[in-house]
Design a protein around this motif. Structure first.
Motif, PDB file in Angstrom:
ATOM      1  N   PHE A 244      -0.998   3.388  -3.073  1.00 38.28           N
ATOM      2  CA  PHE A 244      -1.337   2.308  -2.178  1.00 38.28           C
ATOM      3  C   PHE A 244      -2.227   3.747  -0.907  1.00 38.28           C
ATOM      4  O   PHE A 244      -2.326   3.009  -0.473  1.00 38.28           O
ATOM      5  CB  PHE A 244       0.361   2.151  -1.331  1.00 38.28           C
ATOM      6  N   ASN A 245      -2.296   4.704  -1.168  1.00 41.21           N
ATOM      7  CA  ASN A 245      -2.895   5.667  -0.004  1.00 41.21           C
ATOM      8  C   ASN A 245      -4.252   5.734  -1.174  1.00 41.21           C
ATOM      9  O   ASN A 245      -5.395   6.333  -0.474  1.00 41.21           O
ATOM     10  CB  ASN A 245      -2.424   7.184  -0.763  1.00 41.21           C
ATOM     11  N   ASP A 246      -4.774   4.741  -2.283  1.00 38.86           N
ATOM     12  CA  ASP A 246      -6.498   4.996  -3.047  1.00 38.86           C
ATOM     13  C   ASP A 246      -7.587   3.792  -2.225  1.00 38.86           C
ATOM     14  O   ASP A 246      -7.009   2.993  -1.361  1.00 38.86           O
ATOM     15  CB  ASP A 246      -6.507   4.305  -4.224  1.00 38.86           C
ATOM     16  N   PRO A 247      -8.364   4.713  -1.559  1.00 35.25           N
ATOM     17  CA  PRO A 247      -9.731   3.990  -0.648  1.00 35.25           C
ATOM     18  C   PRO A 247      -9.324   3.031  -1.213  1.00 35.25           C
ATOM     19  O   PRO A 247      -9.457   1.264  -0.369  1.00 35.25           O
ATOM     20  CB  PRO A 247     -10.587   4.897  -0.692  1.00 35.25           C
ATOM     21  N   VAL A 248      -9.464   2.585  -2.561  1.00 34.59           N
ATOM     22  CA  VAL A 248     -10.244   1.752  -3.042  1.00 34.59           C
ATOM     23  C   VAL A 248      -9.196  -0.426  -3.031  1.00 34.59           C
ATOM     24  O   VAL A 248      -9.403  -0.932  -2.547  1.00 34.59           O
ATOM     25  CB  VAL A 248     -10.948   1.044  -4.854  1.00 34.59           C
ATOM     26  N   LYS A 309     -14.731 -11.586   1.566  1.00 35.87           N
ATOM     27  CA  LYS A 309     -14.818 -12.372   0.317  1.00 35.87           C
ATOM     28  C   LYS A 309     -15.588 -11.355  -0.893  1.00 35.87           C
ATOM     29  O   LYS A 309     -15.337 -11.465  -1.642  1.00 35.87           O
ATOM     30  CB  LYS A 309     -15.063 -13.481   0.213  1.00 35.87           C
ATOM     31  N   GLN A 310     -16.930 -11.080  -0.099  1.00 37.14           N
ATOM     32  CA  GLN A 310     -17.725 -10.308  -1.332  1.00 37.14           C
ATOM     33  C   GLN A 310     -17.234  -8.796  -1.373  1.00 37.14           C
ATOM     34  O   GLN A 310     -17.296  -8.624  -2.512  1.00 37.14           O
ATOM     35  CB  GLN A 310     -19.118 -11.207  -1.124  1.00 37.14           C
ATOM     36  N   TYR A 311     -17.391  -8.461  -0.376  1.00 36.93           N
ATOM     37  CA  TYR A 311     -16.358  -6.982  -0.901  1.00 36.93           C
ATOM     38  C   TYR A 311     -15.679  -6.654  -1.830  1.00 36.93           C
ATOM     39  O   TYR A 311     -14.747  -6.559  -2.557  1.00 36.93           O
ATOM     40  CB  TYR A 311     -16.106  -6.806   0.589  1.00 36.93           C
ATOM     41  N   PHE A 312     -14.347  -8.240  -1.693  1.00 40.18           N
ATOM     42  CA  PHE A 312     -13.286  -8.234  -1.976  1.00 40.18           C
ATOM     43  C   PHE A 312     -13.455  -8.381  -3.775  1.00 40.18           C
ATOM     44  O   PHE A 312     -12.744  -7.919  -3.832  1.00 40.18           O
ATOM     45  CB  PHE A 312     -12.077  -9.320  -1.478  1.00 40.18           C
ATOM     46  N   LEU A 313     -14.158  -9.070  -4.057  1.00 35.16           N
ATOM     47  CA  LEU A 313     -14.621  -9.377  -5.185  1.00 35.16           C
ATOM     48  C   LEU A 313     -15.363  -8.547  -5.784  1.00 35.16           C
ATOM     49  O   LEU A 313     -15.112  -8.097  -7.587  1.00 35.16           O
ATOM     50  CB  LEU A 313     -15.442 -10.345  -5.641  1.00 35.16           C
ATOM     51  N   SER A 314     -16.172  -7.934  -5.632  1.00 38.47           N
ATOM     52  CA  SER A 314     -16.516  -6.340  -5.567  1.00 38.47           C
ATOM     53  C   SER A 314     -14.816  -5.336  -6.475  1.00 38.47           C
ATOM     54  O   SER A 314     -15.607  -4.452  -6.993  1.00 38.47           O
ATOM     55  CB  SER A 314     -17.787  -6.068  -5.158  1.00 38.47           C
ATOM     56  N   ASP A 315     -15.029  -4.836  -5.123  1.00 33.34           N
ATOM     57  CA  ASP A 315     -13.487  -4.061  -5.341  1.00 33.34           C
ATOM     58  C   ASP A 315     -13.077  -4.131  -6.354  1.00 33.34           C
ATOM     59  O   ASP A 315     -12.176  -3.057  -6.664  1.00 33.34           O
ATOM     60  CB  ASP A 315     -12.752  -3.787  -3.867  1.00 33.34           C
ATOM     61  N   ILE A 316     -12.548  -5.370  -6.512  1.00 34.90           N
ATOM     62  CA  ILE A 316     -11.433  -5.020  -7.671  1.00 34.90           C
ATOM     63  C   ILE A 316     -11.594  -4.600  -8.986  1.00 34.90           C
ATOM     64  O   ILE A 316     -11.416  -4.516  -9.677  1.00 34.90           O
ATOM     65  CB  ILE A 316     -11.017  -6.652  -8.017  1.00 34.90           C
ATOM     66  N   HIS A 317     -13.363  -4.630  -9.062  1.00 34.64           N
ATOM     67  CA  HIS A 317     -13.766  -3.793 -10.380  1.00 34.64           C
ATOM     68  C   HIS A 317     -13.840  -2.480 -10.225  1.00 34.64           C
ATOM     69  O   HIS A 317     -14.015  -1.543 -11.142  1.00 34.64           O
ATOM     70  CB  HIS A 317     -15.090  -4.698 -11.116  1.00 34.64           C
ATOM     71  N   CYS A 318     -13.258  -1.883  -8.812  1.00 36.05           N
ATOM     72  CA  CYS A 318     -13.618  -0.746  -8.827  1.00 36.05           C
ATOM     73  C   CYS A 318     -12.180  -0.092  -8.734  1.00 36.05           C
ATOM     74  O   CYS A 318     -12.170   1.304  -8.418  1.00 36.05           O
ATOM     75  CB  CYS A 318     -14.327  -0.525  -7.698  1.00 36.05           C
ATOM     76  N   VAL A 319     -11.484  -0.923  -8.953  1.00 35.38           N
ATOM     77  CA  VAL A 319      -9.831   0.108  -8.552  1.00 35.38           C
ATOM     78  C   VAL A 319      -9.514   0.830  -9.859  1.00 35.38           C
ATOM     79  O   VAL A 319     -10.446   0.757 -10.818  1.00 35.38           O
ATOM     80  CB  VAL A 319      -9.072  -1.136  -9.077  1.00 35.38           C
ATOM     81  N   PRO A 320      -9.112   2.172  -9.776  1.00 35.55           N
ATOM     82  CA  PRO A 320      -9.132   3.447 -11.763  1.00 35.55           C
ATOM     83  C   PRO A 320      -7.840   2.604 -11.817  1.00 35.55           C
ATOM     84  O   PRO A 320      -7.006   2.723 -10.955  1.00 35.55           O
ATOM     85  CB  PRO A 320      -8.903   4.917  -9.744  1.00 35.55           C
ATOM     86  N   SER A 321      -7.493   3.459 -12.913  1.00 33.12           N
ATOM     87  CA  SER A 321      -6.786   3.331 -13.832  1.00 33.12           C
ATOM     88  C   SER A 321      -5.341   4.400 -12.960  1.00 33.12           C
ATOM     89  O   SER A 321      -5.543   5.339 -12.146  1.00 33.12           O
ATOM     90  CB  SER A 321      -6.898   3.648 -15.255  1.00 33.12           C
ATOM     91  N   PHE A 322      -4.446   3.837 -13.528  1.00 34.90           N
ATOM     92  CA  PHE A 322      -3.206   4.744 -12.733  1.00 34.90           C
ATOM     93  C   PHE A 322      -1.916   4.762 -13.835  1.00 34.90           C
ATOM     94  O   PHE A 322      -0.862   4.709 -13.551  1.00 34.90           O
ATOM     95  CB  PHE A 322      -2.892   3.855 -11.455  1.00 34.90           C
ATOM     96  N   GLY A 323      -3.097   4.337 -15.267  1.00 35.89           N
ATOM     97  CA  GLY A 323      -1.564   5.120 -16.542  1.00 35.89           C
ATOM     98  C   GLY A 323      -1.636   3.843 -16.893  1.00 35.89           C
ATOM     99  O   GLY A 323      -1.902   2.485 -15.972  1.00 35.89           O
ATOM    100  N   ASP A 324      -1.373   3.453 -18.135  1.00 43.99           N
ATOM    101  CA  ASP A 324      -1.124   2.560 -19.109  1.00 43.99           C
ATOM    102  C   ASP A 324       0.123   1.933 -18.235  1.00 43.99           C
ATOM    103  O   ASP A 324       0.602   0.414 -18.481  1.00 43.99           O
ATOM    104  CB  ASP A 324      -1.005   2.650 -20.164  1.00 43.99           C
TER     105      ASP A 324
END
Length: 373
Positions: A244-248, A309-324
């Protein structure tokens, strides 16, 4: 029913064209709706609030008699797949499409959390009836009563107090039955922030202060009441604080709230301007700041929405991994944001709150007439 003429026709922006998420409805909606509706009726609200509720009559596409009891529909559109732990799906209707399958939750009764969400939606709209036209002092009183009731759910409410206190207490008791105390505290913090912004809105309304678009958006992100809803919506995901604290993630969450508030302000403007309550509406703020007529302001807002809208659709591909172990929950969180945006948009047309019984027709044509003051 709204009367459409050739005079002062507005074309509402079709902001969610090609939106990846589609309208869905939780298959348990009808079951939970009855319980939540019965709860609202049991509160025996003030004559003013009850009158506001009774203004909306049933229509062929609105199965409930009031928009406040229809508010739970929005949560049931949102609370569908994103929060469910996948197990063997049980098909409720053999003829239903795949999107109408019930996925069971392993650690929380889905009916319980869905009921809490529906109650919250109804409670928020009940709050609106007490605060939309109230003075700063009156809104402060309502906020004080609500927060005291939530912080002291075991204490009986004073007999002479507004029913809003008893409603707040009963809602919070229901919330604690199916969530942790940590979630309950997060909810209290978010709801207090929401009420604080409503108090400031009342203050600005009294003084006739509008401010800049940026100032308005900062305040509106709180008084649109999406953040408390998100606390309930995401309460079962088990995501760590660092998520929840991640910038993306924070950008995604804010972008979804921005899209919800923009659509809400566009659609509510028609009614609000007719009764002179449009001072705290993005359309009015843009008109004042940019010196635009209403149609041009709608275009300005549509362009701004497209950016978010475009920022949102772009950022969904930039969310880092938080483990499997959290990958499914992260995906469900992102999905819930996207579904929240389309659910709010559909709700605005499917209920009679903004467009009377003409909602679905206006949704199709995007044409709506400005109402006389």
């Amino acid at each position: 029913m709204l009367s459409l003429t050739t005079r002062n026709i507005l074309i509402l922006p079709d902001t969610l064209t090609n939106w990846p998420w589609k309208r869905t409805i939780n298959p348990l909606y009808e079951e939970v709706k009855k319980e939540s509706s019965a709860w609202v009726k049991s509160l025996k609200m003030s004559s003013h609030a009850q009158k506001a509720i009774d203004l909306c009559d049933p229509s062929e596409y609105v199965p409930l008699s009031t928009y406040i009891l229809r508010a739970d529909l929005m949560f049931c559109q949102i609370f569908w797949r994103p929060l469910c732990i996948r197990r063997k799906a049980k098909v409720l209707n053999p003829l239903a499409p795949l999107s109408l399958r019930l996925e069971l939750i392993t650690f929380c009764n889905m009916l319980d959390i869905l009921r809490v969400g529906c109650d919250l939606m109804n409670f928020i709209f009940l709050c609106d009836e007490y605060t939309d036209f109230a003075t700063e002092e009156d809104v402060q009183y309502v906020a004080t009563v609500i927060m005291d009731a939530m912080r002291n759910p075991g204490v009986p409410r004073p007999p002479s107090e507004s029913i809003i206190g008893e409603a707040a207490k009963q809602f919070y008791v229901t919330l604690l039955k199916c969530t942790s105390e940590t979630v309950g505290q997060r909810f209290i913090e978010s709801y207090e922030q929401y009420l604080g912004s409503v108090i400031m809105e009342a203050k600005n309304r009294t003084k006739g202060h509008t401010g800049s678009v940026n100032d308005y958006l900062i305040a509106r992100r709180n008084n649109i009441a999406v953040k408390p809803i998100y606390v309930i919506l995401h309460s079962q995901l088990g995501l760590p604080n660092e998520f929840f604290n991640d910038p993306v993630v924070q950008r995604l969450t804010q972008a979804s709230i921005d899209m919800i508030l923009i659509c809400n302000d566009i659609y509510s403007y028609i009614v609000e301007q007719s009764c002179g309550n449009d001072g705290n509406n993005l359309v009015t703020i843009v008109m004042n700041q940019e010196n635009l007529a209403v149609k041009e302001a709608m275009e300005w807002i549509s362009d701004y929405f497209a950016e978010r809208k475009q920022y949102f659709l772009s950022d969904i591909h930039c969310v880092p991994s938080f483990g499997d172990s959290h990958s499914d929950s992260v995906r469900r969180y992102i999905d819930s944001l996207g579904i929240s945006v389309i659910a709010n948009d559909c709700w605005c047309f499917e209920t009679q709150r903004y467009f009377g019984v003409s909602g679905l027709e206006i949704q199709r044509t995007r044409k709506v007439a400005l109402l006389d003051r």
